[in-house]
Design an enzyme around this catalytic site. Structure first.
Site, PDB file in Angstrom:
ATOM      1  N   GLU A  36       0.872  -1.164   0.000  1.00 18.22           N
ATOM      2  CA  GLU A  36       0.000   0.000   0.000  1.00 18.22           C
ATOM      3  C   GLU A  36       0.915   1.222   0.000  1.00 18.22           C
ATOM      4  OE1 GLU A  36      -3.441   2.161   2.672  1.00 18.22           O
ATOM      5  OE2 GLU A  36      -2.765   0.173   3.288  1.00 18.22           O
ATOM      6  N   ARG A 262       4.881 -12.580   9.883  1.00 16.52           N
ATOM      7  CA  ARG A 262       5.620 -11.377   9.519  1.00 16.52           C
ATOM      8  C   ARG A 262       6.921 -11.316  10.285  1.00 16.52           C
ATOM      9  NH1 ARG A 262       1.980  -7.402   9.125  1.00 16.52           N
ATOM     10  NH2 ARG A 262       3.350  -5.659   9.439  1.00 16.52           N
ATOM     11  N   LYS A 272       4.349   0.864   9.373  1.00 17.34           N
ATOM     12  CA  LYS A 272       4.463   2.138   8.669  1.00 17.34           C
ATOM     13  C   LYS A 272       3.839   3.270   9.473  1.00 17.34           C
ATOM     14  CE  LYS A 272       2.999   0.211   4.839  1.00 17.34           C
ATOM     15  NZ  LYS A 272       2.541  -0.029   3.469  1.00 17.34           N
TER      16      LYS A 272
END
Ligand code: ATP
Ligand code: MG
Length: 569
Positions: A36, A262, A272
């Site tokens: 994204e 992850r 982020k």
């Protein structure tokens, strides 16, 4: 792309191998990396990039780069560009397969109409708060929306008018009609289109309705002919919805979503949103601050793409969440730089040394080895003269036990040069600080060994005072003092754990003259001190600035030993 070592097996490689064996997808392997564009990529993304591009390359397949840009307000062109630069820098290439989910908006709108036509979606007028209240909880089923039974015609008409801009933001949504009592909350009639008047970085003001992530992702995968849709574990509960959407519609193919854990890294944060907070509140100088775990930060710090790829291979891919020690990342970097970085001498905290018996106007060119690990890298000449600088902490006036470096009356070796003996110490009369040493050298020891076999216990690095180049050196430490900065339940703000000493700038360092024109980004080992690289942002003709990439001391071996003791792998 280049593979650095033979890939080791993991459960995803096994699934792909099995699919190839059974000729699923007609023997095709096609993956995608779907960021994204709402921030810069970090080392966690590198794991996903290496996995997606790696699996494709190993199997003669393809990997797309797709910007998952369905969220108009948070996305920016700057991020799109940085992401492309970072993926390329890591060593991967999407060729002509650069896609944007926003390119599919029209197609996604049509798929939504298809769902409506099939009685599988409805326009709902409940407010966002009401939708939440109707959804139920993990222990209680949800309640049907009163709009759930709208006719196909009415839904069709309302959805078209949503697109035409007849309704206010948030006043209506399109929802999938699945099951309000599903044990999986994602299946309780999820929203698939919402009204949002926001300018999109690519489609401008063309749309006032936007598809949600869940509706967009599976369909984008299918449109692109993806075979294996690899994502992180938090999407495990979204998989039934991923499959449901594709099962209802007449789509080109049905990719398999596979989740993996992850990457979490100690002493930093990998989100982020949190990284953006550090940037916006100026705790760091930007996304590419050398302390950041972003790929642009690591690059500026001096990391090589090879070391990051190697790290990603070593941490492996599994289903179980874990945190990797940042020491392992640093270990991978040292391993790589040790092979390729040219050795040079630089003095971070200079202490002046005058060799009393060395001729005033003599300058000798000492031959130095560029890399003992790779003799093909050759040698260079380093000027030696009467006045030198050594490291302040290589001298002790009153040496403690086990301090074998320079002290009054003691002899040590200067690397590639001579044995010297300290004969006098000059101090500042007010502060008592040592400002200058006087030494004598033994001309018989040129090159660093004595013909009479006399031994010394230490070898020091040095530079010639008048020949050396001034430089600033920035020494970095972990961004956070706490190993898991976001795990602290006692404090509400992870930033409390920021390391106040994560940056130390030393402004009067001296480096060998050969480094004067070192290009931005070039990497060196300063003997005995660590690996350093020329800063690519702040270093200019007017001033040479180095970042310390990593020290020489490898803490990974120690951590590994401790883990073995505790019985961890
Ligand atoms: P963040 O939580 O940092 O904001 P994200 O998951 O929202 O990350 P995306 O841009 O959606 O970021 O991520 C693109 C891809 O990278 C996704 O497939 C995601 O699963 C993967 N990814 C993100 N963070 C990690 C991580 N720490 N380890 C492995 N893969 C990751
Ligand atoms: Mg995301």
């Amino acid at each position: 792309m280049t593979t650095d070592s033979t890939p080791s097996p993991n459960f995803i490689r096994n699934i792909v191998a099995e699919d190839l064996k059974t000729n699923k997808n007609n023997g095709r392997v096609h993956t995608r990396f779907p960021p994204e564009p709402n921030g810069y990529l970090h080392i966690g993304h590198a794991k996903s990039i290496c996995l997606n591009f790696g699996i494709a390359a190993e199997n003669g397949g393809l990997c797309n780069l797709r910007f998952d840009d369905t969220n108009p307000s948070k996305e920016e062109v700057e991020y799109v560009e940085s992401i492309m630069e970072d993926v390329r820098w890591l060593g991967f290439d999407w060729d002509d397969r650069l896609f944007y989910a926003s390119d599919y908006f029209e197609k996604l709108y049509e798929y939504a109409e298809e769902l409506i036509r099939k009685g599988k979606a409805y326009v709902c007028d409940l407010s966002p708060e009401e939708i939440r209240a109707y959804r139920g909880t993990l222990t209680e089923p949800g309640k049907d929306s009163p709009y759930r039974t709208r006719s196909v015609e009415e839904n069709f008409d309302l959805f078209q008018r949503m697109r035409a801009g007849e309704f206010e933001d948030r006043s209506r949504v399109l929802r999938a009609k699945i099951d309000m009592s599903s044990p999986n909350l994602n299946m309780r009639d999820p929203v698939i289109f919402r009204i949002l008047r926001a300018e999109h970085h690519r489609t401008g003001n063309k749309w006032c309705i936007y598809p949600t992530y869940d509706f967009t992702h599976c369909l984008s995968d299918s449109i692109e002919g993806i075979t294996h849709s690899l994502c992180t574990l938090e999407f495990e509960d979204n998989r039934p919805l991923y499959d449901w959407v594709l099962d209802q519609l007449d789509v080109p193919c049905h990719p398999q979503q596979i989740e993996f854990a992850r990457l979490n890294l100690s002493h930093t944060v990998l989100s982020k949103r949190k990284l953006l907070e550090l940037v916006e509140q100026k705790h760091v100088t930007g996304w590419d601050d050398p302390r950041m775990p972003t790929l642009s930060g690591l690059r500026r710090r001096g990391y090589t793409p090879e070391s990051i790829r190697n790290f990603c291979e070593r941490i492996g891919v599994a289903k179980r969440e874990s945190t990797v020690e940042i020491a392992l990342l640093e270990h991978c970097l040292r391993e790589d730089l040790n092979k390729r970085a040219r050795r040079v001498m630089g003095v971070l905290r200079p202490l002046k040394v005058v060799i009393d018996n060395y001729p005033e106007d003599l300058v000798e060119e000492m031959e130095a080895i560029n890399n003992p690990e790779d003799l093909a890298m050759g040698t260079r000449k380093v000027p030696f003269s009467r006045v030198l600088y050594i490291e302040q902490d290589d001298f002790h006036e009153d040496p403690p036990k086990k301090f074998f470096r320079l002290a009054p009356g003691r002899e040590v070796r200067l690397r590639y040069a001579y044995y010297i003996t300290c004969v006098n110490v000059v101090k500042d009369s007010k502060t008592g600080e040592v400002t200058e040493l006087h030494c004598t050298y033994d001309p018989e020891t040129r090159g660093g060994s004595s013909p009479d076999g006399r031994r010394v216990k230490a070898t020091l690095h040095w530079v010639s005072a008048s020949h050396s180049q001034e430089a600033e050196v920035r020494i970095y430490d972990h961004l956070f003092t706490k190993e898991h900065p976001t795990d602290d339940k006692e404090v509400s703000d992870f930033k409390i754990h920021l390391n106040p000493n994560s940056l130390e700038a030393l402004t009067s360092c001296r480096v060998e003259p050969g480094l004067r024109d070192a290009p931005p980004g070039s990497r060196f080992q300063f003997e005995r001190l660590g690996y350093f690289c020329v800063d690519s942002v702040d270093s200019t003709d007017a001033g040479l600035i180095f970042n310390r990439t990593v020290s020489l001391k490898d803490s990974w071996a120690k951590i590994q030993k401790a883990q073995k003791k505790k019985g961890q792998p």
